[in-house]
Design a protein around this motif. Sequence first.
Motif, PDB file in Angstrom:
ATOM      1  N   LEU A  78      16.346  -0.417   6.622  1.00 33.87           N
ATOM      2  CA  LEU A  78      15.626  -0.803   5.411  1.00 33.87           C
ATOM      3  C   LEU A  78      14.544   0.233   5.136  1.00 33.87           C
ATOM      4  O   LEU A  78      13.810   0.634   6.041  1.00 33.87           O
ATOM      5  N   LEU A  79      14.430   0.644   3.887  1.00 34.18           N
ATOM      6  CA  LEU A  79      13.526   1.719   3.499  1.00 34.18           C
ATOM      7  C   LEU A  79      12.553   1.213   2.453  1.00 34.18           C
ATOM      8  O   LEU A  79      12.934   0.514   1.512  1.00 34.18           O
ATOM      9  N   VAL A  80      11.260   1.574   2.617  1.00 35.40           N
ATOM     10  CA  VAL A  80      10.239   1.219   1.646  1.00 35.40           C
ATOM     11  C   VAL A  80       9.241   2.364   1.561  1.00 35.40           C
ATOM     12  O   VAL A  80       8.858   2.944   2.578  1.00 35.40           O
ATOM     13  N   ALA A  81       8.869   2.712   0.335  1.00 31.50           N
ATOM     14  CA  ALA A  81       7.856   3.733   0.085  1.00 31.50           C
ATOM     15  C   ALA A  81       6.548   3.019  -0.219  1.00 31.50           C
ATOM     16  O   ALA A  81       6.380   2.447  -1.306  1.00 31.50           O
ATOM     17  N   GLU A  82       5.634   3.037   0.727  1.00 30.14           N
ATOM     18  CA  GLU A  82       4.394   2.260   0.596  1.00 30.14           C
ATOM     19  C   GLU A  82       3.291   2.949   1.391  1.00 30.14           C
ATOM     20  O   GLU A  82       3.546   3.537   2.461  1.00 30.14           O
ATOM     21  N   THR A  83       2.058   2.869   0.885  1.00 33.12           N
ATOM     22  CA  THR A  83       0.900   3.457   1.571  1.00 33.12           C
ATOM     23  C   THR A  83      -0.217   2.451   1.793  1.00 33.12           C
ATOM     24  O   THR A  83      -1.253   2.820   2.350  1.00 33.12           O
ATOM     25  N   ASP A  84      -0.052   1.213   1.372  1.00 29.35           N
ATOM     26  CA  ASP A  84      -1.081   0.189   1.570  1.00 29.35           C
ATOM     27  C   ASP A  84      -0.801  -0.568   2.854  1.00 29.35           C
ATOM     28  O   ASP A  84       0.316  -1.053   3.081  1.00 29.35           O
ATOM     29  N   LEU A  85      -1.793  -0.678   3.710  1.00 32.33           N
ATOM     30  CA  LEU A  85      -1.616  -1.297   5.022  1.00 32.33           C
ATOM     31  C   LEU A  85      -1.230  -2.763   4.906  1.00 32.33           C
ATOM     32  O   LEU A  85      -0.314  -3.233   5.599  1.00 32.33           O
ATOM     33  N   ALA A  86      -1.905  -3.517   4.039  1.00 35.29           N
ATOM     34  CA  ALA A  86      -1.603  -4.944   3.907  1.00 35.29           C
ATOM     35  C   ALA A  86      -0.177  -5.167   3.427  1.00 35.29           C
ATOM     36  O   ALA A  86       0.526  -6.076   3.901  1.00 35.29           O
TER      37      ALA A  86
END
Length: 482
Positions: free
Chosen positions: A168-176
């Motif tokens: 599973l792939l997700v582009a995210e930079t927010d820790l929460a």
Amino acid sequence: MTTTSARGAARSTARATTKTTRPAFACTECGWTTSKWVGRCGECQEWGTVQEVGAAGVGPRTAAVVPTRSTAREIAEIEVEAARHAPTGVGELDRVLGGGLVPGAVVLLAGEPGVGKSTLLLEVAGNVAGTPRADGRPRRVLYVTGEESAGQVRLRAERTGTLSPGLLLVAETDLATILGHVEQVDPDLLVVDSVQTVASAEVEGSPGGPSQVREVAGALITAAKSRDLPVVLVGHVTKDGSVAGPRTLEHLVDVVCQFEGDRHARLRMVRAVKNRYGPTDEVGCFDLSESGIVELPDPSGLFLSTAGPDVPGSCLTVALEGRRPMVLEVQALVAPSALANPRRATSGVDSSRLAMNLAVLHRHVGLRIADQDVYVSTIGGARASEPSADLAVALAVVSARESSPLPPKTVVFGEVGLAGDLRPVVGLERRLAEAVRLGYTHAVVPAGRPGATPATGPSGITVHRVASLREAAHLVTTGPRS
């Protein structure tokens, strides 16, 4: 009188309150604290890392006693099956990790940009995804990318053949948000690429700053320990090759691996500089190609040229990378110089050790090279950094200066002393065994301590034990050629 005493007590109380609430300062690299600002940390000696963090407490403090949530048990009753290594499907990486990933372990993989960190971890994620768990269900891997878009990672996965259904792939930079994805997906492996791009809204500072990196790493480590979830973090490096960010990041994680390699060469090496679950003297070798990264169980062929054995200025040695022996080729070129100060150029060899070897050759062997340009290089981007390569460098220079090739199928290793003597090297048996495995028939090694009985080499190789550099140069350049 009473009014004067009251005013004095008020001033004392104000001074005490001011002293109690005086701001404190801490080093963002090592955590050293001080009551006033200084330009240089008194612990790690770094400049500009001391920042204000809040009020410094005065006087003894007592910790509150809270009810325990766990029960202390005898050590023999602790279950160890949950702490076993799980293979990643990449044998060279498993070698470095000590057998694979441990549940709840946090691994920090650091390296220069473009060295192949993301390519390697994408292959690891593809290998783990889809494999069955102990209960038979397929494993799921959550790959968080903060530096690339999801489409870019998909294109790389197509090129390397790692399109696994459980990845599973997700582009995210927010820790929460990332922690929310972990709660929703419940993965068996979490990869965060990279930790310097993730930020928390509860902490001030830009992504990659000391406070943000510390907060992000702490939250991910807490999630890993509470869920028995192995986590792999990608880290950036500074100009000197160390892990970027606060030094506490290396202390928080369980494993720190360095991904090394010259971007102009194919060889890539992964070595562990910290490992709570395995050894720190193992090295994994990889070949970075257009189709991905391929592990190299036997990388010695990358460090040998195809010019043939009868070329002057070429010498073979066996180097130890961790506990792995690898045959390296050292080449030297000696040519008349038109400069007042002849050139001394190196590639893959320490220039200071070359200068020392040239001085010993001039003084104790009588080799005239004061008016000659000397160039020394290794093959395939390898580095001959250990002292055991001194003899190979010296004999390569002798061979190039005399235009006399060394005997074929000969390897040499030994440390050269300033008195022209040869000092023993560690791992002699492993070096000789690797030379025999690759078909070499002669080896020139140091004689050892005076009065000591030298051990015989393995069958299939003739070991020549010499005590001085002069003797080694004479034996190699005039010995029988088989």
